[in-house]
Design an enzyme around this catalytic site. Sequence first.
Site, PDB file in Angstrom:
ATOM      1  N   GLY A   1      21.109 -18.278  -5.956  1.00  0.00           N
ATOM      2  CA  GLY A   1      20.574 -19.231  -6.815  1.00  0.00           C
ATOM      3  C   GLY A   1      19.091 -19.933  -6.408  1.00  0.00           C
ATOM      4  O   GLY A   1      18.213 -19.092  -5.766  1.00  0.00           O
ATOM      5  N   GLY A   2      18.933 -21.214  -6.351  1.00  0.00           N
ATOM      6  CA  GLY A   2      17.797 -21.712  -5.923  1.00  0.00           C
ATOM      7  C   GLY A   2      17.015 -21.210  -4.444  1.00  0.00           C
ATOM      8  O   GLY A   2      16.008 -21.224  -4.307  1.00  0.00           O
TER       9      GLY A   2
ATOM     10  N   GLY B   1     -12.189   4.160  -9.203  1.00  0.00           N
ATOM     11  CA  GLY B   1     -11.999   2.536  -9.086  1.00  0.00           C
ATOM     12  C   GLY B   1     -11.207   2.410  -7.715  1.00  0.00           C
ATOM     13  O   GLY B   1     -11.423   1.421  -7.288  1.00  0.00           O
ATOM     14  N   ALA B   2     -10.460   3.463  -7.520  1.00  0.00           N
ATOM     15  CA  ALA B   2      -9.510   3.012  -6.355  1.00  0.00           C
ATOM     16  C   ALA B   2     -10.371   3.067  -5.226  1.00  0.00           C
ATOM     17  O   ALA B   2      -9.869   2.411  -4.150  1.00  0.00           O
ATOM     18  CB  ALA B   2      -8.421   4.176  -6.165  1.00  0.00           C
TER      19      ALA B   2
END
Length: 536
Positions: A191-192, A426-427
């Site tokens: 959960g939380g 771009g890498a």
Amino acid sequence: MSISEPDISPAVLEEAVNPSPPSMDRLREDLRRTREDIARGHPQAVARQHALGKRTARERLDLLLDEGSFVEIEMFRRHRAHGLGMERKRPYTDGVVAGSGTINGRRVFVYAQDFTVFGGSLGEAHAMKIQKVLDLALSTGSPFIGLNDSGGARIQEGVMSLNGYGGIFHRSVQASGVIPQISVVLGPCAGGAAYSTALADFTFMVRDIAQLYLTGPDVVEAVTGERVTHAELGGAHVHASKSGLATFVHNDEESCLAAVRDLVSMLPSNNLSRLPSLPPRGATTDLRPRLAEIVPVDTRKPYDMRLVMAELVDDGDLIELHRDWAANVVCALARIDGEVVGLVGNQPMVLAGVLDVEASQKAARFVRFCDAFSIPLVTLVDVPGFLPGKDQEHAGVIRHGAKLLYAYCEATVPRIQVILRKAYGGAYIVMDSRSIGADLSLAWPTNEVAVMGAEGAVNIIHRKELAATADPVTTRAELVDRYTRELAHPAYTAERGLVDEVIDPVETRAAVARGLAMLRDKRKQAVPRKHGNLPL
């Protein structure tokens, strides 16, 4: 015949009407016994914990902290909830042991959830104790460590449990980048509570006993009809290899908590303190002949980037993060000449070392952590580009690649780039090129920095020529050779100032160590702004 009244002395009568207060010795003895009872825990609950293969909260703290250093706070804290019978069961500690201790003599603040009390569930009092140690960690500039073993929110306390989680999360975000935060999952973390691990800088999990998820198997089955085990849903293997949430996974609690101690020894106490350093190791003159053997000249042949890193760092010791997730990039903490550094390197053994969605996220988060805590960055480049394909494009590889680009561009720590072989497209830019702010760029004589590989470039540039030739194989080979000689030779980038020096591979450790020493006093003022808009 009448019965006479008992003969009661005036002193006894006075004691009955106005009893004297207990002696100090009695009060001290009562306090000692109460503390011992609290620390001992309920025997049956402790036995159940051990039967699950888990240690108690206090046993774990004994393993984590220096002997005798733990100072507990709010041992006598109890919940104040009413209804559902809660008022009849108010154990001390409220299911969490909290306080401060030392690791190798350095101050840390810590909490350990106690599964033997309310299943370690979080209620109002439980949350307030965690909030208090977080506040103390932040105010004193000390690392914060959470040992999680909890069934989640205490349902009997209703919305106050959720309010408690919110207070923890808010403090964790305020502390982010100010003090190191470490989450250790030693049982259920549902959960939380799962968000505490996601917000932490590092998450440790133990195989077989750690479980981490927002909704458990019962809820999953009720909502989706799918049956799944705790391990399949949120076990250590899942988060180590699929979600990327687990930074480290260990086989048992002993090795896990020992690894936490090792990690803390590499980290500063806070963003303003100096990095923990060791005496210099003579790295500035240390030649490593093995580096010339590990990396093949043929760019199509793989090798293990970890072996290169091991040659660069002191004693070959690396603390590798997320080893089993996004393995096409390697992120590690280590020391070079006694000083802590962060290493990022493409891994040719996996997907040829390309960057993809997950590798970009992994490296970006690591770069941002190092920058937040003034850890210099050394980036080892051997990247053929970003992974092509519809799946990657649809998964947002542009956006995720921009995270890594943003992280490097934003970083103000000393940054050294070493280009080993390929650095395409771009890498190349994203892997901390000079154009985005690297302070020093070194390259091996095997480096190939280009928009793309020579063969791919020739196929595009000379498409018509290749289609018209009678011998395309020979023509292509000649054109590739010419392209390489003119645009991708080892000195090409150095001639244009994009690489500071082309170095002999055996000199890499020495060159990096000299560069780090040169950049040690680097200062760069950030642009005044509230914050940038990271491409999340």
